[in-house]
Each structure stands twice: as C-alpha cells, then as structure tokens.
Scaffold this motif. Structure first.
Motif, PDB file in Angstrom:
ATOM      1  N   UNK A 180       0.883  -1.086   0.050  1.00  0.00           N
ATOM      2  CA  UNK A 180      -0.034   0.052   0.015  1.00  0.00           C
ATOM      3  C   UNK A 180       0.997   1.197  -0.082  1.00  0.00           C
ATOM      4  N   UNK A 181       0.383   2.213  -0.645  1.00  0.00           N
ATOM      5  CA  UNK A 181       1.108   3.510  -0.970  1.00  0.00           C
ATOM      6  C   UNK A 181       0.302   4.672  -0.232  1.00  0.00           C
ATOM      7  N   UNK A 182       0.485   5.651   0.621  1.00  0.00           N
ATOM      8  CA  UNK A 182      -0.355   6.565   0.931  1.00  0.00           C
ATOM      9  C   UNK A 182       0.109   7.903   0.667  1.00  0.00           C
ATOM     10  N   UNK A 183      -0.556   8.698   0.011  1.00  0.00           N
ATOM     11  CA  UNK A 183       0.100  10.226  -0.561  1.00  0.00           C
ATOM     12  C   UNK A 183      -0.637  11.279   0.426  1.00  0.00           C
ATOM     13  N   UNK A 184       0.148  11.872   1.197  1.00  0.00           N
ATOM     14  CA  UNK A 184      -0.682  12.827   1.984  1.00  0.00           C
ATOM     15  C   UNK A 184      -0.264  14.202   1.468  1.00  0.00           C
ATOM     16  N   UNK A 185      -1.136  15.031   1.864  1.00  0.00           N
ATOM     17  CA  UNK A 185      -1.041  16.417   1.293  1.00  0.00           C
ATOM     18  C   UNK A 185      -1.269  16.320  -0.187  1.00  0.00           C
ATOM     19  N   UNK A 186      -2.063  15.547  -0.773  1.00  0.00           N
ATOM     20  CA  UNK A 186      -2.161  15.347  -2.169  1.00  0.00           C
ATOM     21  C   UNK A 186      -2.937  16.554  -2.759  1.00  0.00           C
ATOM     22  N   UNK A 187      -2.662  16.876  -4.124  1.00  0.00           N
ATOM     23  CA  UNK A 187      -3.666  17.818  -4.870  1.00  0.00           C
ATOM     24  C   UNK A 187      -4.881  17.186  -4.913  1.00  0.00           C
ATOM     25  N   UNK A 188      -5.853  18.012  -4.898  1.00  0.00           N
ATOM     26  CA  UNK A 188      -7.716  17.709  -5.037  1.00  0.00           C
ATOM     27  C   UNK A 188      -8.200  17.932  -6.569  1.00  0.00           C
ATOM     28  N   UNK A 189      -7.195  18.393  -7.098  1.00  0.00           N
ATOM     29  CA  UNK A 189      -7.868  19.112  -8.574  1.00  0.00           C
ATOM     30  C   UNK A 189      -8.659  17.969  -9.230  1.00  0.00           C
ATOM     31  N   UNK A 190      -9.734  18.334 -10.108  1.00  0.00           N
ATOM     32  CA  UNK A 190     -10.627  17.528 -10.836  1.00  0.00           C
ATOM     33  C   UNK A 190      -9.685  16.500 -11.853  1.00  0.00           C
ATOM     34  N   UNK A 191      -8.716  16.869 -12.150  1.00  0.00           N
ATOM     35  CA  UNK A 191      -8.003  16.195 -13.106  1.00  0.00           C
ATOM     36  C   UNK A 191      -7.116  14.887 -12.163  1.00  0.00           C
ATOM     37  N   UNK A 192      -6.843  15.177 -10.944  1.00  0.00           N
ATOM     38  CA  UNK A 192      -6.400  14.012 -10.330  1.00  0.00           C
ATOM     39  C   UNK A 192      -7.211  13.047 -10.096  1.00  0.00           C
ATOM     40  N   UNK A 193      -8.475  13.506  -9.975  1.00  0.00           N
ATOM     41  CA  UNK A 193      -9.518  12.422  -9.573  1.00  0.00           C
ATOM     42  C   UNK A 193      -9.892  11.630 -10.943  1.00  0.00           C
ATOM     43  N   UNK A 194      -9.796  12.355 -12.137  1.00  0.00           N
ATOM     44  CA  UNK A 194     -10.006  12.019 -13.399  1.00  0.00           C
ATOM     45  C   UNK A 194      -9.086  10.881 -13.755  1.00  0.00           C
ATOM     46  N   UNK A 195      -7.847  10.973 -13.360  1.00  0.00           N
ATOM     47  CA  UNK A 195      -6.626  10.202 -13.802  1.00  0.00           C
ATOM     48  C   UNK A 195      -6.887   8.877 -12.806  1.00  0.00           C
ATOM     49  N   UNK A 196      -7.148   9.033 -11.493  1.00  0.00           N
ATOM     50  CA  UNK A 196      -7.494   7.915 -10.716  1.00  0.00           C
ATOM     51  C   UNK A 196      -8.603   7.012 -11.074  1.00  0.00           C
ATOM     52  N   UNK A 197      -9.688   7.746 -11.387  1.00  0.00           N
ATOM     53  CA  UNK A 197     -10.779   6.950 -12.054  1.00  0.00           C
ATOM     54  C   UNK A 197     -10.549   6.343 -13.349  1.00  0.00           C
ATOM     55  N   UNK A 198      -9.670   6.771 -14.005  1.00  0.00           N
ATOM     56  CA  UNK A 198      -9.104   5.997 -15.436  1.00  0.00           C
ATOM     57  C   UNK A 198      -8.406   4.596 -14.899  1.00  0.00           C
ATOM     58  N   UNK A 199      -7.262   5.084 -13.936  1.00  0.00           N
ATOM     59  CA  UNK A 199      -6.614   4.032 -13.505  1.00  0.00           C
ATOM     60  C   UNK A 199      -7.408   2.956 -12.877  1.00  0.00           C
ATOM     61  N   UNK A 200      -8.405   3.325 -12.173  1.00  0.00           N
ATOM     62  CA  UNK A 200      -9.318   2.364 -11.789  1.00  0.00           C
ATOM     63  C   UNK A 200     -10.024   1.749 -12.602  1.00  0.00           C
ATOM     64  N   UNK A 201     -10.331   2.257 -13.726  1.00  0.00           N
ATOM     65  CA  UNK A 201     -11.133   1.606 -14.573  1.00  0.00           C
ATOM     66  C   UNK A 201     -10.359   0.485 -15.453  1.00  0.00           C
TER      67      UNK A 201
END
Ligand code: UD1
Length: 430
Positions: A180-201
């Motif tokens: 497991x990796x934990x990133x703290x103080x991460x950026x919350x921009x919509x494109x961060x979420x979009x990339x995460x959603x893409x990778x999850x897909x």
C-alpha cells in the motif's frame, strides 16, 4: 508569422461546447502505456500538447489510432524502448507523466527534462522524492531524467507542497507497486480524480482521490478500458470571463458546474449573473463590473490557470482590486501588455494592484504563455479598436479551435499570416 487579429467591442452571446480537460488528457494518455491491452479514450482535446504526447508514445512503439477527432485507441503491447526524448516532448510540462507511468509498469524510464510555460521555477523535487520513497533510483544525465527500480514497494509519502503533477505521477508509479502507498497532502484537482478514475477503470485500486490523502493498493497488472475525459475547467472559465469582459451572455456547455464553483463565485462577486444547470453554466454580464480581491490556491481554491483572465476583468472593474498569485512566482508577465492597452496595474512581487479603467484600447500584443495569451485575447475582445496577438502557438497548446469558438459567439477574430491579411481584416471589420 501567425497572429490573431481581433476587433473588440462585440458582446459575446450564445452557447459554446467545452472540450476535454487538457491536463487530465495528458496524464491519462501517459497512463494508457501501463497496460498491454487496448485502451479507448474519448473526449481527448485536439491540441498541440496532446499531439506531442501521442507522437512521443509512437516513438517508443505504442500503437496510436485516431478514431475521429476526439477519440484515440492506444495499444502499448509492443513497447520497444523506454527512452522518450523527441524534440516536441522537451517543450511540454506533462512529459514528466511518462516517468511515473513507465516506472510503474516497466520499473524503468528515461525522459527528457520537462519544459512548459515559463511562469516561474517549476521544480520536480516532489516527483523525485515520491519515486525514491517507492524504492526507485532517480538521476539526471545528459538532459534526461532516468529512474529505475528492481522492485517498487508501497510507501507513506508526505508531499511538502500541494502539487498536481507529483500527486498524479506518484499515484501512477504506485499502482503496481507491492503493498500500500499513502500520499498525504495530495492535490485535489478534478484532473487528479479523473486520472485515478481512469486507472481504477483499468483495474487499479486507488481510494481518496479528490481528498488530501490518496491510498493506493498495488495490483499485479492493469487491463484495457474505455474512458471519457472530463470537461476542461480552464477552457470553460476562460469563456465565462470572456462573457464578463465583453458585457455578454454566454452559456458554456458540456461542463461539470461543481468544478467551476470558485470561478462562478468570483464572477458573481464582480457583478455577473451566473446560472447553473446539470451540465452547463450561463454567465450574463448586464451590470458594470466591480472590484474584488482574489488569491490563487490549489483546488477547490481559485485556479492559478485563471489568474490572468480574472486580472483582465478586474482591470475593467470599478475600484481597486488585488490579485495574489500563490502558486507560481512569475505569472504576471502579461501585465506589461495590458498596460499598453490602457490598464492601470502595479505588480509588487506576487501581488497585482489593479485600478479599474473604463476601457482598454487595441494594441499589438505578444502572448507570453498559454493562459496569459488566452487572457490577452479576452482583453482584445473587450477593447476599442483592433489588436494583434503574436506567439499564438502558446494559446494553441491549450485551446482547441479558439478563434472559431469565439466567432460563433459573435467575436471578430481571425488567424492571419501576413500584413496584407491584417489590412483586409481592418477593412472588413471597419
Ligand atoms: C500543473 C498544470 C498547470 C497548472 C498547475 C497548478 C499540467 C501539465 N500543468 O502544473 O497548468 O498551472 O498544475 O494547478 O497539468 N512544485 C514543487 N516541486 C515539485 C512540483 C511542484 O515545488 O516537485 C511546486 C511548483 O513550483 C508550484 C506548485 O508546486 O509552485 C504547484 O505545482 P504543480 O501543481 O505540480 O504544477 P504543474 O504540475 O507544474
């Protein structure tokens, strides 16, 4: 030399379709290299930067097929080498996403040092810190960043500054790390979420994207997917401010209004009406604009990529406004150009003090970077008389069909190449 010729004075009126988010697309294209299976990505904006990313992918053996203007089919099953250094890639910032993507999948990457807009020092120390925490070796040799790891292992990483680039890059590198990796103080921009959603897909296990703690559980491999990129927050915001400065009435369509809230809030503060519906936002500028203060901040704060556009509007707003830039230290270079149009703006370190003037007048302008270039276009649309804007290659890095979209809203703008074309433009627009 290619220029935009603009005759100001027409209020922008109508509806405009917003394209896919550039900054999400650039990371998602790189992330598509992380599976051997075919990936289909929709709503990819057709921009200089996305073309450069796709060419770089082809240069290492990735098969790229365009299916229409905004859909690409990518197959990375036959990657032939892990060195990305073609000329185009050296000029764009997002080249660094190949580091995270290739390191994550192949445990090795060599990528030319990133370029991008000259808006201040843009270090990548946080990206490097993250890769090292995952167990990778990182060094810079002959203009290339070289990173490799025998094995990547999950880690607990605290980013020292909120950075979109490092959050996404470390997330990509960690997707196939062990544990497991934990990133703290991460950026919350919509494109961060979009990339995460893409990778999850694609089978990744990323939780918490959009908050300041992102948790990634490493998986063995990723698979193919079909994915649609989110709309571009900054393109939409630019048209919203163009409506404000031209006293117009513009509806931006195919947007996510939630992503535009900080922009809408400032437009309301300066006297515009903003109406939201499911996937559109209408901006009506019926009253004179008034002053406000704004400080750029990471999401959900007011975006640094909208700072030049709001400054243009405040330059025409009654009273004194203050704009504070807190993300990049050299982002007011365009103020000299605005001054030549009649603006009254004093820059002190990271702050612009703006005394609103009743109007701008047309001038010969040069785009210093992508967003400032677009902001100067909006200033010229509001100005009395004709302006020309040089170095539009910067603007084309981030805005698809910008003149055409503006023309559809009633703007008088044309891309020209010669003095003769400029004379014709002047004659035509009276
Ligand atoms: C990305 C966007 C850019 C946007 C910016 C902020 C892309 C291709 N570009 O740029 O349009 O203006 O986010 O929303 O997506 N920093 C460090 N060390 C690092 C990384 C960043 O100190 O390793 C600093 C930067 O100098 C800056 C701040 O962190 O002061 C934010 O940078 P970051 O969010 O990473 O911006 P970029 O990825 O360069």
């Amino acid at each position: 030399m290619e220029q935009y010729a603009i005759k100001g004075g027409n209020p922008l009126v109508g509806e405009v379709e917003i394209g896919g988010a550039k900054n999400a697309a650039l990371a998602i294209l790189a992330a598509a290299a992380m599976t051997d299976e075919t990936v289909i990505i929709e709503n990819v904006p057709d921009l200089r930067d996305t073309v450069v990313m796709l060419k770089a992918m082809e240069s290492i053996g990735i098969r790229v097929e365009r299916c229409g203007r905004h859909t690409v089919k990518i197959n990375s099953g036959a990657v032939s080498n892990l060195v990305i250094e073609d000329d185009g890639i050296k000029k764009i910032r997002a080249s660094y996403y190949f580091l995270g993507a290739l390191l994550g999948k192949y445990k090795k990457a060599e990528v030319a040092l990133p370029g991008g807009c000259n808006i201040g020092l843009r270090p990548i120390d946080q990206h490097i810190k993250g890769f090292r925490a995952l167990g990778a070796d990182v060094r810079i040799e002959h203009g290339l960043i070289i990173t490799e790891a025998g094995q990547l292992r999950g880690s607990h990483i605290y980013l020292d500054v909120v950075t979109v680039g490092a959050t996404i890059n470390v997330m990509m590198a960690a997707v196939m790390a062990e544990g497991q990796t934990i990133i703290e103080n991460a950026a919350k921009e919509p494109h961060v979420v979009d990339v995460a959603n893409f990778l999850n897909s694609m089978g990744a296990s990323i939780k918490g994207a959009g908050t300041d703690v992102v948790r990634i559980r490493g998986v063995q491999k990723l698979h193919g997917t079909e994915y649609t990129i989110i709309p571009d927050q900054i393109e939409a915001g630019t048209f919203m401010f163009a409506a404000a400065v031209t006293k117009g009435d513009v509806t931006v369509k195919n947007v996510i209004p939630k992503h535009l809230e900080s922009i809408s809030a400032k437009l309301i503060e300066i006297g515009c009406e903003v109406e939201e519906s499911d996937d559109a936002v209408r901006v009506v500028a019926a009253k004179p604009l008034t002053h406000t203060h704004v400080k750029t901040l990471p999401y959900p704060g007011f975006p640094t990529d909208m700072q030049p556009q709001i400054t243009v509007a405040l330059g025409l707003s009654r009273g004194t406004s203050i704009v504070t830039e807190s993300i990049f230290e050299n982002r007011f270079k365009y103020v000299d150009e605005l001054t030549r149009m009649g603006a009254s703006i004093k820059v002190e370190s990271n702050t612009a003090i703006i005394d609103g003037v009743p109007k701008y007048t047309g001038a010969s302008l040069t785009a210093p970077d992508l967003r400032a270039g677009a902001a100067l276009v909006t200033a010229a649309l509001a100005a009395e008389g004709v302006s020309t804007i040089d170095d539009i290659k910067f603007i084309e890095r981030g805005y698809e069909d910008f003149p055409q979209k503006l023309q559809s809203l009633g703007a008088q703008i044309e891309k020209i190449n010669t003095e003769r074309e400029l004379r014709k433009f002047r004659l035509k627009t009276g």
